[in-house]
Design a protein around this motif. Sequence first.
Motif: not given
Length: 601
Positions: A289-305
Amino acid sequence: MPRGRSARLFLVLTLIFAIIDAVFVAVNIRFAGDAFRDSLTQEGASARAVFQSALSQTTRDMLSLATFIAGDPEVQALFRQGRDAVRAEGGGAGGSRAAQARAALMAKVSPSWRLVQERFDARQLHFHLGPGSLSFLRVHAPGKFGDRLDDVRPLIVAADREQTPQSGFETGRIYAGVRGAVPITLQDMDDTPDPLGVLEVGTSMQPLLDTLARNHDWSLAALLRAPHVRDAMWSEYRNALFPAGGGACDCVVEAATAPEAVPLLKLLEEDGADPFTAGTRVVSRQDRSYAVTHFPLVDFLGTRHPERGPVGTILIWRDATEATRALARSNTFNVLYAIAAFISLEILLLIAFRAVGRHLRAEIDDKTAALARSNRDLEEFVYIASHDLREPLRMVAGYLGLLERRYANNLDNRGHEFLTYAINGARRMEAMIHDLLDLSRVSTQARPAVPVRLSEVVEDAMDSLRAAIADSGAEISIEAPLPDILGDPAQLTRLVQNLLANGIKYQPTGQRPILRVWSDRDEAGHCRLHVADNGIGIPDDQRERIFQMFQRLHTPGEYDGSGIGLAVCRRIAEHHGGTLTVEDNPVGGSVFTLTLPCAEA
Ligand code: ADP
Protein backbone atom coordinates in the motif's frame (compact mmCIF):
# COMPACT_ATOMS: atom_id res chain seq x y z
CA MET A 1 -32.17 -21.20 27.75
CA PRO A 2 -34.94 -19.22 29.53
CA ARG A 3 -38.55 -19.98 28.59
CA GLY A 4 -41.66 -18.02 27.66
CA ARG A 5 -41.64 -14.35 28.61
CA SER A 6 -38.11 -14.61 29.99
CA ALA A 7 -37.00 -16.02 26.62
CA ARG A 8 -38.54 -13.02 24.87
CA LEU A 9 -36.86 -10.61 27.32
CA PHE A 10 -33.59 -12.48 26.87
CA LEU A 11 -33.86 -12.20 23.07
CA VAL A 12 -34.73 -8.49 23.24
CA LEU A 13 -31.74 -7.82 25.54
CA THR A 14 -29.52 -9.93 23.27
CA LEU A 15 -30.68 -7.92 20.28
CA ILE A 16 -30.04 -4.63 22.11
CA PHE A 17 -26.54 -5.79 23.10
CA ALA A 18 -25.85 -6.93 19.55
CA ILE A 19 -26.98 -3.58 18.12
CA ILE A 20 -24.96 -1.56 20.68
CA ASP A 21 -21.96 -3.79 20.00
CA ALA A 22 -22.27 -3.43 16.22
CA VAL A 23 -22.71 0.36 16.45
CA PHE A 24 -19.72 0.56 18.80
CA VAL A 25 -17.54 -1.45 16.37
CA ALA A 26 -18.73 0.54 13.35
CA VAL A 27 -18.05 3.88 15.10
CA ASN A 28 -14.63 2.66 16.29
CA ILE A 29 -13.65 1.45 12.83
CA ARG A 30 -14.93 4.65 11.30
CA PHE A 31 -12.96 6.83 13.76
CA ALA A 32 -9.81 4.75 13.33
CA GLY A 33 -10.14 5.05 9.53
CA ASP A 34 -10.76 8.80 9.74
CA ALA A 35 -7.80 9.29 12.10
CA PHE A 36 -5.60 7.24 9.75
CA ARG A 37 -6.66 9.30 6.73
CA ASP A 38 -6.31 12.57 8.69
CA SER A 39 -2.77 11.72 9.71
CA LEU A 40 -1.93 10.83 6.08
CA THR A 41 -3.46 14.08 4.88
CA GLN A 42 -1.44 16.03 7.43
CA GLU A 43 1.74 14.23 6.45
CA GLY A 44 0.89 14.99 2.81
CA ALA A 45 0.37 18.67 3.60
CA SER A 46 3.72 18.94 5.38
CA ALA A 47 5.46 17.03 2.54
CA ARG A 48 4.01 19.53 0.10
CA ALA A 49 5.21 22.46 2.23
CA VAL A 50 8.71 20.96 2.41
CA PHE A 51 8.69 20.47 -1.37
CA GLN A 52 7.56 24.06 -2.00
CA SER A 53 10.27 25.55 0.19
CA ALA A 54 12.93 23.34 -1.47
CA LEU A 55 11.62 24.42 -4.87
CA SER A 56 11.82 28.10 -4.03
CA GLN A 57 15.35 27.56 -2.72
CA THR A 58 16.30 25.92 -6.04
CA THR A 59 14.67 28.76 -7.95
CA ARG A 60 16.68 31.29 -5.97
CA ASP A 61 19.87 29.30 -6.63
CA MET A 62 19.24 29.40 -10.38
CA LEU A 63 18.50 33.10 -10.24
CA SER A 64 21.65 33.92 -8.31
CA LEU A 65 23.81 31.82 -10.66
CA ALA A 66 22.31 33.64 -13.66
CA THR A 67 22.86 37.00 -11.93
CA PHE A 68 26.53 36.25 -11.28
CA ILE A 69 27.30 35.06 -14.80
CA ALA A 70 25.32 37.87 -16.40
CA GLY A 71 27.13 40.43 -14.25
CA ASP A 72 30.55 39.54 -15.72
CA PRO A 73 31.56 42.49 -18.03
CA GLU A 74 33.46 40.16 -20.37
CA VAL A 75 30.41 37.97 -20.80
CA GLN A 76 28.34 41.09 -21.45
CA ALA A 77 30.81 42.36 -24.06
CA LEU A 78 30.94 39.06 -25.93
CA PHE A 79 27.13 38.77 -25.84
CA ARG A 80 26.90 42.30 -27.27
CA GLN A 81 29.30 41.37 -30.09
CA GLY A 82 27.14 38.40 -30.84
CA ARG A 83 23.97 40.51 -30.80
CA ASP A 84 25.54 43.09 -33.19
CA ALA A 85 26.83 40.35 -35.51
CA VAL A 86 23.42 38.64 -35.74
CA ARG A 87 21.80 41.97 -36.48
CA ALA A 88 24.38 42.71 -39.14
CA GLU A 89 24.17 39.23 -40.60
CA GLY A 90 20.40 39.14 -41.09
CA GLY A 91 19.11 37.80 -37.78
CA GLY A 92 18.42 34.14 -36.89
CA ALA A 93 21.61 32.18 -36.47
CA GLY A 94 23.64 35.00 -38.06
CA GLY A 95 26.76 34.43 -40.10
CA SER A 96 30.45 33.90 -39.51
CA ARG A 97 30.84 36.94 -37.26
CA ALA A 98 28.03 35.75 -35.11
CA ALA A 99 29.61 32.29 -35.03
CA GLN A 100 32.90 33.82 -33.89
CA ALA A 101 31.25 35.76 -31.09
CA ARG A 102 29.29 32.64 -30.08
CA ALA A 103 32.47 30.56 -29.92
CA ALA A 104 34.23 33.25 -27.89
CA LEU A 105 31.32 33.47 -25.48
CA MET A 106 31.25 29.67 -25.21
CA ALA A 107 34.94 29.61 -24.43
CA LYS A 108 34.48 32.28 -21.83
CA VAL A 109 31.67 30.62 -19.87
CA SER A 110 32.65 26.96 -20.39
CA PRO A 111 34.90 26.63 -17.30
CA SER A 112 32.41 28.19 -14.92
CA TRP A 113 29.58 26.25 -16.63
CA ARG A 114 31.31 22.94 -15.86
CA LEU A 115 31.64 23.99 -12.21
CA VAL A 116 28.04 25.16 -12.06
CA GLN A 117 26.92 21.85 -13.54
CA GLU A 118 28.94 19.77 -11.13
CA ARG A 119 28.37 21.70 -7.95
CA PHE A 120 24.93 23.21 -8.39
CA ASP A 121 23.25 20.60 -10.59
CA ALA A 122 22.59 23.15 -13.33
CA ARG A 123 21.39 21.73 -16.63
CA GLN A 124 20.92 24.73 -18.93
CA LEU A 125 22.79 27.89 -19.61
CA HIS A 126 21.09 29.80 -22.38
CA PHE A 127 21.74 33.22 -23.93
CA HIS A 128 18.58 34.63 -25.52
CA LEU A 129 18.66 37.73 -27.70
CA GLY A 130 15.88 40.23 -27.21
CA PRO A 131 13.34 41.45 -27.89
CA GLY A 132 11.41 38.32 -27.11
CA SER A 133 13.64 35.27 -27.41
CA LEU A 134 16.03 34.37 -30.21
CA SER A 135 18.37 31.59 -29.08
CA PHE A 136 21.93 32.87 -29.42
CA LEU A 137 23.87 30.26 -27.45
CA ARG A 138 22.83 27.13 -25.63
CA VAL A 139 25.91 26.36 -23.59
CA HIS A 140 24.30 22.98 -22.67
CA ALA A 141 23.66 22.21 -26.39
CA PRO A 142 26.08 24.38 -28.39
CA GLY A 143 24.96 23.01 -31.73
CA LYS A 144 21.41 24.35 -31.37
CA PHE A 145 20.92 28.10 -31.92
CA GLY A 146 19.20 30.66 -34.04
CA ASP A 147 15.62 29.47 -33.29
CA ARG A 148 12.93 31.75 -31.96
CA LEU A 149 11.31 30.79 -28.63
CA ASP A 150 8.82 33.63 -28.16
CA ASP A 151 5.81 31.29 -28.07
CA VAL A 152 7.29 28.62 -25.76
CA ARG A 153 9.31 30.71 -23.28
CA PRO A 154 7.06 33.33 -21.67
CA LEU A 155 9.52 33.47 -18.76
CA ILE A 156 12.32 34.74 -21.08
CA VAL A 157 9.98 37.06 -22.95
CA ALA A 158 8.76 38.56 -19.66
CA ALA A 159 12.30 39.01 -18.25
CA ASP A 160 13.32 40.82 -21.43
CA ARG A 161 10.19 42.92 -21.77
CA GLU A 162 9.94 43.86 -18.09
CA GLN A 163 13.71 44.07 -17.61
CA THR A 164 13.43 42.23 -14.27
CA PRO A 165 14.70 38.82 -13.21
CA GLN A 166 12.08 36.08 -13.58
CA SER A 167 12.01 32.55 -12.27
CA GLY A 168 9.80 29.47 -12.22
CA PHE A 169 9.13 26.14 -13.81
CA GLU A 170 8.98 26.10 -17.58
CA THR A 171 9.24 23.64 -20.44
CA GLY A 172 11.65 24.55 -23.22
CA ARG A 173 12.73 22.98 -26.48
CA ILE A 174 15.17 20.58 -24.84
CA TYR A 175 14.31 20.42 -21.15
CA ALA A 176 11.58 21.21 -18.72
CA GLY A 177 12.87 22.51 -15.44
CA VAL A 178 13.29 25.15 -12.80
CA ARG A 179 14.78 28.29 -14.22
CA GLY A 180 16.08 31.70 -13.26
CA ALA A 181 16.39 34.33 -16.00
CA VAL A 182 18.01 37.80 -15.71
CA PRO A 183 18.01 40.56 -18.35
CA ILE A 184 21.45 41.69 -19.67
CA THR A 185 21.41 45.37 -20.41
CA LEU A 186 24.43 47.59 -21.11
CA GLN A 187 24.69 51.34 -20.87
CA ASP A 188 25.47 53.27 -24.06
CA MET A 189 27.98 56.11 -24.18
CA ASP A 190 25.11 58.53 -23.68
CA ASP A 191 23.87 56.43 -20.76
CA THR A 192 20.83 55.10 -22.55
CA PRO A 193 20.19 51.47 -21.65
CA ASP A 194 20.92 48.96 -24.42
CA PRO A 195 18.97 45.76 -23.66
CA LEU A 196 20.81 42.78 -25.18
CA GLY A 197 18.63 39.93 -24.08
CA VAL A 198 18.33 37.43 -21.27
CA LEU A 199 20.61 34.88 -19.60
CA GLU A 200 18.92 31.84 -18.22
CA VAL A 201 20.20 29.14 -15.85
CA GLY A 202 18.05 26.06 -15.31
CA THR A 203 18.04 22.75 -13.58
CA SER A 204 15.92 19.65 -13.60
CA MET A 205 13.54 18.75 -10.80
CA GLN A 206 15.64 15.61 -10.38
CA PRO A 207 18.29 16.92 -7.92
CA LEU A 208 15.58 18.58 -5.87
CA LEU A 209 13.58 15.33 -5.70
CA ASP A 210 16.73 13.32 -4.95
CA THR A 211 17.61 15.60 -2.04
CA LEU A 212 14.09 15.33 -0.59
CA ALA A 213 14.04 11.55 -1.07
CA ARG A 214 17.40 11.30 0.67
CA ASN A 215 16.32 13.37 3.65
CA HIS A 216 12.84 11.92 4.05
CA ASP A 217 11.32 8.52 3.80
CA TRP A 218 9.62 9.50 0.54
CA SER A 219 9.69 8.80 -3.17
CA LEU A 220 8.89 11.69 -5.48
CA ALA A 221 8.11 12.34 -9.12
CA ALA A 222 7.33 15.31 -11.32
CA LEU A 223 5.00 14.35 -14.16
CA LEU A 224 3.99 16.60 -17.05
CA ARG A 225 0.89 16.43 -19.14
CA ALA A 226 1.80 14.94 -22.51
CA PRO A 227 0.06 17.63 -24.67
CA HIS A 228 1.95 20.37 -22.86
CA VAL A 229 5.29 18.67 -23.58
CA ARG A 230 4.32 17.93 -27.19
CA ASP A 231 3.64 21.62 -27.81
CA ALA A 232 6.92 22.85 -26.32
CA MET A 233 9.74 20.34 -26.78
CA TRP A 234 11.61 19.23 -29.83
CA SER A 235 10.64 15.65 -30.55
CA GLU A 236 14.12 14.14 -30.18
CA TYR A 237 14.27 15.39 -26.58
CA ARG A 238 10.62 14.81 -25.88
CA ASN A 239 10.72 11.09 -26.72
CA ALA A 240 13.38 10.45 -24.10
CA LEU A 241 10.98 11.62 -21.43
CA PHE A 242 8.08 9.28 -22.16
CA PRO A 243 7.94 6.45 -19.66
CA ALA A 244 8.74 2.91 -20.61
CA GLY A 245 5.47 1.29 -21.66
CA GLY A 246 4.28 4.82 -22.45
CA GLY A 247 0.59 5.32 -22.77
CA ALA A 248 -0.11 4.09 -19.24
CA CYS A 249 -0.95 7.73 -18.62
CA ASP A 250 -1.18 10.72 -20.90
CA CYS A 251 1.92 12.16 -19.25
CA VAL A 252 5.70 12.09 -19.18
CA VAL A 253 8.08 11.74 -16.27
CA GLU A 254 10.19 14.85 -15.92
CA ALA A 255 11.97 13.52 -12.86
CA ALA A 256 11.44 10.65 -10.41
CA THR A 257 13.23 8.97 -7.55
CA ALA A 258 11.45 5.60 -7.93
CA PRO A 259 9.97 3.71 -10.87
CA GLU A 260 6.34 3.33 -9.76
CA ALA A 261 5.21 6.92 -10.39
CA VAL A 262 3.21 6.19 -13.56
CA PRO A 263 1.44 3.06 -12.22
CA LEU A 264 0.55 4.99 -9.05
CA LEU A 265 -0.84 7.86 -11.10
CA LYS A 266 -2.95 5.37 -13.00
CA LEU A 267 -4.17 3.78 -9.76
CA LEU A 268 -5.12 7.21 -8.40
CA GLU A 269 -7.14 7.86 -11.55
CA GLU A 270 -8.82 4.43 -11.28
CA ASP A 271 -9.62 5.23 -7.66
CA GLY A 272 -11.50 8.33 -8.81
CA ALA A 273 -8.91 10.90 -7.78
CA ASP A 274 -7.77 13.71 -10.07
CA PRO A 275 -3.99 13.57 -9.60
CA PHE A 276 -3.63 17.09 -11.06
CA THR A 277 -5.36 18.53 -7.98
CA ALA A 278 -4.19 18.39 -4.35
CA GLY A 279 -4.97 15.37 -2.18
CA THR A 280 -3.69 12.31 -0.37
CA ARG A 281 -4.90 8.76 -0.89
CA VAL A 282 -3.91 5.20 -0.15
CA VAL A 283 -3.61 2.92 -3.18
CA SER A 284 -2.52 -0.70 -3.32
CA ARG A 285 -0.09 -2.17 -5.79
CA GLN A 286 1.40 -5.65 -5.83
CA ASP A 287 0.58 -6.48 -2.19
CA ARG A 288 1.85 -3.13 -0.99
CA SER A 289 0.00 0.00 0.00
CA TYR A 290 1.21 3.49 -0.78
CA ALA A 291 0.10 6.77 0.75
CA VAL A 292 0.26 9.08 -2.26
CA THR A 293 0.14 12.87 -1.97
CA HIS A 294 -0.42 14.73 -5.21
CA PHE A 295 -0.59 18.43 -6.00
CA PRO A 296 -0.54 20.48 -9.18
CA LEU A 297 2.65 21.61 -10.88
CA VAL A 298 2.05 25.11 -12.27
CA ASP A 299 4.53 26.59 -14.74
CA PHE A 300 5.66 30.22 -15.05
CA LEU A 301 2.77 31.17 -17.32
CA GLY A 302 0.31 29.37 -15.07
CA THR A 303 1.36 31.48 -12.07
CA ARG A 304 0.50 34.59 -14.11
CA HIS A 305 -2.64 33.12 -15.65
CA PRO A 306 -4.10 30.64 -13.13
CA GLU A 307 -6.96 29.83 -15.52
CA ARG A 308 -4.47 27.84 -17.66
CA GLY A 309 -4.35 25.20 -14.96
CA PRO A 310 -1.40 22.99 -14.04
CA VAL A 311 1.05 21.58 -16.61
CA GLY A 312 1.70 18.53 -14.49
CA THR A 313 1.64 17.06 -11.04
CA ILE A 314 4.04 16.34 -8.22
CA LEU A 315 3.62 12.93 -6.59
CA ILE A 316 5.09 12.21 -3.17
CA TRP A 317 4.51 8.71 -1.85
CA ARG A 318 5.65 6.45 0.88
CA ASP A 319 5.09 2.82 1.66
CA ALA A 320 2.06 2.63 3.97
CA THR A 321 1.80 -1.18 3.94
CA GLU A 322 2.68 -1.54 7.61
CA ALA A 323 0.40 1.32 8.69
CA THR A 324 -2.47 -0.09 6.60
CA ARG A 325 -1.93 -3.56 8.02
CA ALA A 326 -1.79 -2.09 11.54
CA LEU A 327 -5.13 -0.38 10.87
CA ALA A 328 -6.62 -3.63 9.53
CA ARG A 329 -5.22 -5.47 12.57
CA SER A 330 -6.66 -2.92 14.97
CA ASN A 331 -10.04 -3.19 13.17
CA THR A 332 -9.90 -6.99 13.44
CA PHE A 333 -9.07 -6.69 17.15
CA ASN A 334 -11.94 -4.27 17.51
CA VAL A 335 -14.33 -6.79 16.01
CA LEU A 336 -12.84 -9.62 18.13
CA TYR A 337 -13.10 -7.53 21.32
CA ALA A 338 -16.69 -6.72 20.45
CA ILE A 339 -17.48 -10.41 19.85
CA ALA A 340 -15.74 -11.35 23.11
CA ALA A 341 -17.63 -8.60 24.97
CA PHE A 342 -20.88 -9.77 23.40
CA ILE A 343 -20.28 -13.40 24.34
CA SER A 344 -19.29 -12.41 27.91
CA LEU A 345 -22.40 -10.28 28.24
CA GLU A 346 -24.54 -13.10 26.89
CA ILE A 347 -23.02 -15.55 29.37
CA LEU A 348 -23.57 -13.10 32.24
CA LEU A 349 -27.11 -12.50 31.05
CA LEU A 350 -27.78 -16.21 30.85
CA ILE A 351 -26.33 -16.76 34.32
CA ALA A 352 -28.42 -13.88 35.68
CA PHE A 353 -31.56 -15.25 34.01
CA ARG A 354 -30.88 -18.75 35.31
CA ALA A 355 -30.26 -17.43 38.84
CA VAL A 356 -33.42 -15.32 38.80
CA GLY A 357 -35.36 -18.24 37.26
CA ARG A 358 -34.08 -20.62 39.94
CA HIS A 359 -34.91 -18.12 42.64
CA LEU A 360 -38.43 -17.61 41.26
CA ARG A 361 -38.99 -21.34 40.82
CA ALA A 362 -37.86 -21.96 44.39
CA GLU A 363 -40.24 -19.26 45.59
CA ILE A 364 -43.10 -20.71 43.51
CA ASP A 365 -42.34 -24.21 44.82
CA ASP A 366 -42.38 -22.88 48.41
CA LYS A 367 -45.65 -21.06 47.84
CA THR A 368 -47.20 -24.08 46.07
CA ALA A 369 -46.17 -26.35 48.91
CA ALA A 370 -47.59 -23.88 51.44
CA LEU A 371 -50.80 -23.66 49.42
CA ALA A 372 -51.07 -27.44 49.18
CA ARG A 373 -50.50 -27.66 52.94
CA SER A 374 -53.18 -25.12 53.66
CA ASN A 375 -55.56 -26.86 51.20
CA ARG A 376 -54.94 -30.15 52.90
CA ASP A 377 -55.49 -28.54 56.30
CA LEU A 378 -58.69 -26.98 55.04
CA GLU A 379 -59.95 -30.24 53.60
CA GLU A 380 -59.12 -32.02 56.80
CA PHE A 381 -60.90 -29.34 58.72
CA VAL A 382 -63.97 -29.64 56.47
CA TYR A 383 -63.89 -33.39 56.86
CA ILE A 384 -63.49 -33.33 60.61
CA ALA A 385 -66.01 -30.52 61.09
CA SER A 386 -68.66 -32.12 58.88
CA HIS A 387 -67.97 -35.56 60.31
CA ASP A 388 -68.24 -34.30 63.90
CA LEU A 389 -71.30 -32.19 63.12
CA ARG A 390 -73.19 -35.25 61.99
CA GLU A 391 -73.52 -36.64 65.52
CA PRO A 392 -75.25 -33.67 67.22
CA LEU A 393 -77.31 -33.11 64.08
CA ARG A 394 -78.44 -36.74 64.14
CA MET A 395 -79.45 -36.14 67.76
CA VAL A 396 -81.38 -32.97 66.83
CA ALA A 397 -83.12 -34.80 63.93
CA GLY A 398 -83.85 -37.84 66.14
CA TYR A 399 -85.43 -35.79 68.92
CA LEU A 400 -87.37 -33.72 66.38
CA GLY A 401 -88.72 -37.03 64.98
CA LEU A 402 -89.61 -38.20 68.51
CA LEU A 403 -91.28 -34.87 69.17
CA GLU A 404 -93.32 -35.23 66.00
CA ARG A 405 -94.31 -38.83 66.68
CA ARG A 406 -95.19 -38.48 70.38
CA TYR A 407 -96.32 -34.94 70.93
CA ALA A 408 -97.75 -33.92 67.55
CA ASN A 409 -101.30 -34.18 68.93
CA ASN A 410 -100.46 -31.75 71.69
CA LEU A 411 -99.40 -29.01 69.30
CA ASP A 412 -101.62 -26.46 67.64
CA ASN A 413 -101.29 -25.54 63.95
CA ARG A 414 -98.49 -22.97 64.57
CA GLY A 415 -96.59 -25.60 66.58
CA HIS A 416 -96.96 -28.09 63.71
CA GLU A 417 -95.69 -25.51 61.25
CA PHE A 418 -92.63 -24.69 63.43
CA LEU A 419 -91.86 -28.37 63.92
CA THR A 420 -92.04 -29.01 60.13
CA TYR A 421 -89.61 -26.09 59.49
CA ALA A 422 -87.23 -27.46 62.13
CA ILE A 423 -87.37 -31.01 60.67
CA ASN A 424 -86.82 -29.69 57.08
CA GLY A 425 -83.94 -27.52 58.26
CA ALA A 426 -82.32 -30.46 59.99
CA ARG A 427 -82.72 -32.57 56.83
CA ARG A 428 -81.20 -29.87 54.62
CA MET A 429 -78.33 -29.50 57.02
CA GLU A 430 -77.84 -33.27 56.96
CA ALA A 431 -77.75 -33.23 53.14
CA MET A 432 -75.25 -30.36 53.16
CA ILE A 433 -72.99 -32.07 55.64
CA HIS A 434 -73.22 -35.24 53.57
CA ASP A 435 -72.23 -33.35 50.44
CA LEU A 436 -69.42 -31.51 52.27
CA LEU A 437 -68.04 -34.83 53.39
CA ASP A 438 -68.24 -35.99 49.79
CA LEU A 439 -66.28 -32.94 48.69
CA SER A 440 -63.51 -33.41 51.22
CA ARG A 441 -63.31 -37.13 50.42
CA VAL A 442 -62.45 -36.35 46.78
CA SER A 443 -58.87 -35.57 47.84
CA THR A 444 -58.61 -37.14 51.30
CA GLN A 445 -59.91 -40.54 50.24
CA ALA A 446 -58.74 -40.70 46.63
CA ARG A 447 -57.73 -44.15 45.48
CA PRO A 448 -55.06 -44.97 42.92
CA ALA A 449 -56.22 -44.68 39.30
CA VAL A 450 -57.20 -47.89 37.53
CA PRO A 451 -58.65 -48.49 34.07
CA VAL A 452 -62.37 -47.80 34.31
CA ARG A 453 -65.12 -48.67 31.84
CA LEU A 454 -67.30 -45.60 31.47
CA SER A 455 -70.18 -47.82 30.35
CA GLU A 456 -70.08 -49.57 33.78
CA VAL A 457 -69.77 -46.21 35.55
CA VAL A 458 -72.92 -44.94 33.80
CA GLU A 459 -74.80 -48.16 34.56
CA ASP A 460 -73.85 -48.02 38.28
CA ALA A 461 -74.94 -44.38 38.45
CA MET A 462 -78.27 -45.24 36.86
CA ASP A 463 -78.72 -48.12 39.32
CA SER A 464 -78.35 -45.72 42.24
CA LEU A 465 -80.91 -43.42 40.65
CA ARG A 466 -83.45 -46.16 39.94
CA ALA A 467 -86.08 -44.62 42.24
CA ALA A 468 -85.68 -41.09 40.87
CA ILE A 469 -85.83 -42.40 37.31
CA ALA A 470 -88.95 -44.36 38.02
CA ASP A 471 -90.64 -41.43 39.86
CA SER A 472 -89.93 -38.95 37.10
CA GLY A 473 -90.50 -41.38 34.20
CA ALA A 474 -87.12 -40.23 32.84
CA GLU A 475 -85.92 -41.65 29.57
CA ILE A 476 -82.14 -42.08 29.47
CA SER A 477 -80.45 -43.24 26.28
CA ILE A 478 -76.83 -44.31 26.28
CA GLU A 479 -75.07 -44.30 22.96
CA ALA A 480 -72.40 -47.00 22.88
CA PRO A 481 -69.53 -47.36 22.73
CA LEU A 482 -68.29 -45.52 25.79
CA PRO A 483 -64.47 -45.55 26.20
CA ASP A 484 -62.28 -46.76 29.05
CA ILE A 485 -60.48 -44.17 31.14
CA LEU A 486 -58.01 -44.15 34.05
CA GLY A 487 -59.43 -43.14 37.44
CA ASP A 488 -61.26 -43.90 40.65
CA PRO A 489 -64.49 -45.79 39.74
CA ALA A 490 -66.35 -44.70 42.90
CA GLN A 491 -65.64 -41.01 42.38
CA LEU A 492 -66.47 -41.19 38.68
CA THR A 493 -69.76 -42.94 39.49
CA ARG A 494 -70.49 -40.18 42.00
CA LEU A 495 -69.81 -37.57 39.28
CA VAL A 496 -71.99 -39.19 36.60
CA GLN A 497 -74.74 -39.88 39.12
CA ASN A 498 -74.75 -36.19 40.08
CA LEU A 499 -74.99 -35.07 36.45
CA LEU A 500 -77.86 -37.52 35.72
CA ALA A 501 -79.65 -36.57 38.95
CA ASN A 502 -79.45 -32.86 38.07
CA GLY A 503 -80.69 -33.60 34.54
CA ILE A 504 -83.73 -35.36 36.02
CA LYS A 505 -84.24 -32.75 38.76
CA TYR A 506 -83.93 -29.45 36.85
CA GLN A 507 -86.98 -29.86 34.64
CA PRO A 508 -90.02 -27.64 34.13
CA THR A 509 -92.89 -28.93 36.24
CA GLY A 510 -94.62 -31.92 34.69
CA GLN A 511 -92.10 -32.42 31.90
CA ARG A 512 -90.69 -35.89 31.29
CA PRO A 513 -86.88 -35.81 31.56
CA ILE A 514 -85.14 -37.06 28.43
CA LEU A 515 -81.38 -37.59 28.87
CA ARG A 516 -78.74 -38.62 26.36
CA VAL A 517 -75.28 -39.92 27.21
CA TRP A 518 -72.58 -40.33 24.54
CA SER A 519 -68.89 -40.09 24.06
CA ASP A 520 -66.32 -38.74 21.56
CA ARG A 521 -62.80 -37.28 21.50
CA ASP A 522 -61.58 -33.69 21.40
CA GLU A 523 -58.88 -32.34 19.05
CA ALA A 524 -56.18 -33.29 21.55
CA GLY A 525 -57.42 -36.90 21.54
CA HIS A 526 -58.88 -36.78 25.07
CA CYS A 527 -62.00 -38.82 25.87
CA ARG A 528 -65.20 -36.85 26.35
CA LEU A 529 -68.42 -37.94 28.04
CA HIS A 530 -71.47 -35.78 27.30
CA VAL A 531 -74.65 -35.75 29.40
CA ALA A 532 -77.45 -33.81 27.70
CA ASP A 533 -80.88 -33.05 29.15
CA ASN A 534 -84.05 -31.31 27.99
CA GLY A 535 -84.33 -29.36 31.27
CA ILE A 536 -84.63 -25.70 32.20
CA GLY A 537 -81.13 -24.82 30.90
CA ILE A 538 -78.55 -22.52 32.48
CA PRO A 539 -78.16 -18.83 31.59
CA ASP A 540 -74.84 -17.96 29.87
CA ASP A 541 -73.58 -15.77 32.70
CA GLN A 542 -74.19 -18.45 35.34
CA ARG A 543 -72.24 -21.28 33.69
CA GLU A 544 -69.16 -20.85 35.84
CA ARG A 545 -70.98 -19.92 39.02
CA ILE A 546 -72.82 -23.23 39.29
CA PHE A 547 -69.50 -25.06 39.78
CA GLN A 548 -68.71 -23.02 42.89
CA MET A 549 -69.57 -24.26 46.36
CA PHE A 550 -73.05 -23.42 47.74
CA GLN A 551 -73.93 -21.59 44.51
CA ARG A 552 -77.51 -22.35 43.49
CA LEU A 553 -79.70 -20.69 40.93
CA HIS A 554 -82.92 -21.68 42.72
CA THR A 555 -84.49 -21.54 46.15
CA PRO A 556 -85.20 -24.76 48.07
CA GLY A 557 -88.86 -24.14 47.40
CA GLU A 558 -88.30 -24.42 43.64
CA TYR A 559 -85.70 -27.19 43.52
CA ASP A 560 -84.10 -28.94 46.51
CA GLY A 561 -80.36 -29.10 46.84
CA SER A 562 -77.24 -28.05 48.73
CA GLY A 563 -75.32 -26.27 45.93
CA ILE A 564 -72.31 -28.53 46.42
CA GLY A 565 -72.96 -31.30 43.86
CA LEU A 566 -71.34 -29.66 40.82
CA ALA A 567 -68.43 -28.34 42.94
CA VAL A 568 -67.76 -31.97 43.90
CA CYS A 569 -68.09 -33.06 40.24
CA ARG A 570 -65.57 -30.47 39.05
CA ARG A 571 -63.21 -31.34 41.90
CA ILE A 572 -63.38 -35.02 40.82
CA ALA A 573 -62.79 -34.11 37.16
CA GLU A 574 -59.77 -32.01 38.07
CA HIS A 575 -58.44 -34.74 40.33
CA HIS A 576 -58.45 -36.98 37.30
CA GLY A 577 -56.53 -34.43 35.26
CA GLY A 578 -59.67 -33.47 33.34
CA THR A 579 -62.30 -30.73 33.03
CA LEU A 580 -66.05 -30.36 33.44
CA THR A 581 -67.94 -27.70 31.49
CA VAL A 582 -71.51 -26.93 30.49
CA GLU A 583 -73.07 -25.61 27.30
CA ASP A 584 -76.51 -25.01 25.87
CA ASN A 585 -78.27 -28.00 24.40
CA PRO A 586 -79.31 -26.79 20.91
CA VAL A 587 -82.65 -28.57 21.30
CA GLY A 588 -83.25 -27.05 24.79
CA GLY A 589 -81.70 -27.86 28.14
CA SER A 590 -78.01 -28.28 28.91
CA VAL A 591 -75.07 -30.45 27.90
CA PHE A 592 -72.43 -31.24 30.54
CA THR A 593 -69.10 -32.39 29.12
CA LEU A 594 -66.52 -34.33 31.12
CA THR A 595 -63.09 -34.46 29.43
CA LEU A 596 -60.57 -37.04 30.70
CA PRO A 597 -57.38 -38.68 29.51
CA CYS A 598 -58.28 -41.99 27.80
CA ALA A 599 -57.03 -45.26 29.26
CA GLU A 600 -55.28 -46.29 26.02
CA ALA A 601 -52.77 -44.03 24.28
P1 ADP B 1 -77.75 -28.61 43.84
O1 ADP B 1 -78.29 -29.39 42.70
O2 ADP B 1 -77.56 -29.41 45.07
O3 ADP B 1 -78.38 -27.30 44.02
P2 ADP B 1 -75.45 -28.50 42.23
O4 ADP B 1 -74.04 -28.03 42.53
O5 ADP B 1 -75.61 -29.85 41.70
O6 ADP B 1 -76.25 -28.21 43.47
O7 ADP B 1 -76.01 -27.49 41.17
C1 ADP B 1 -75.82 -26.11 41.35
C2 ADP B 1 -76.89 -25.33 40.62
O8 ADP B 1 -76.71 -25.52 39.21
C3 ADP B 1 -78.26 -25.83 40.86
O9 ADP B 1 -78.81 -25.18 41.99
C4 ADP B 1 -79.00 -25.50 39.59
O10 ADP B 1 -79.49 -24.18 39.68
C5 ADP B 1 -77.96 -25.55 38.54
N1 ADP B 1 -78.02 -26.84 37.75
C6 ADP B 1 -77.28 -27.94 37.97
N2 ADP B 1 -77.54 -28.90 37.02
C7 ADP B 1 -78.48 -28.35 36.18
C8 ADP B 1 -79.16 -28.82 35.02
N3 ADP B 1 -78.93 -30.03 34.48
N4 ADP B 1 -80.02 -27.99 34.40
C9 ADP B 1 -80.25 -26.75 34.90
N5 ADP B 1 -79.65 -26.24 36.01
C10 ADP B 1 -78.78 -27.04 36.66
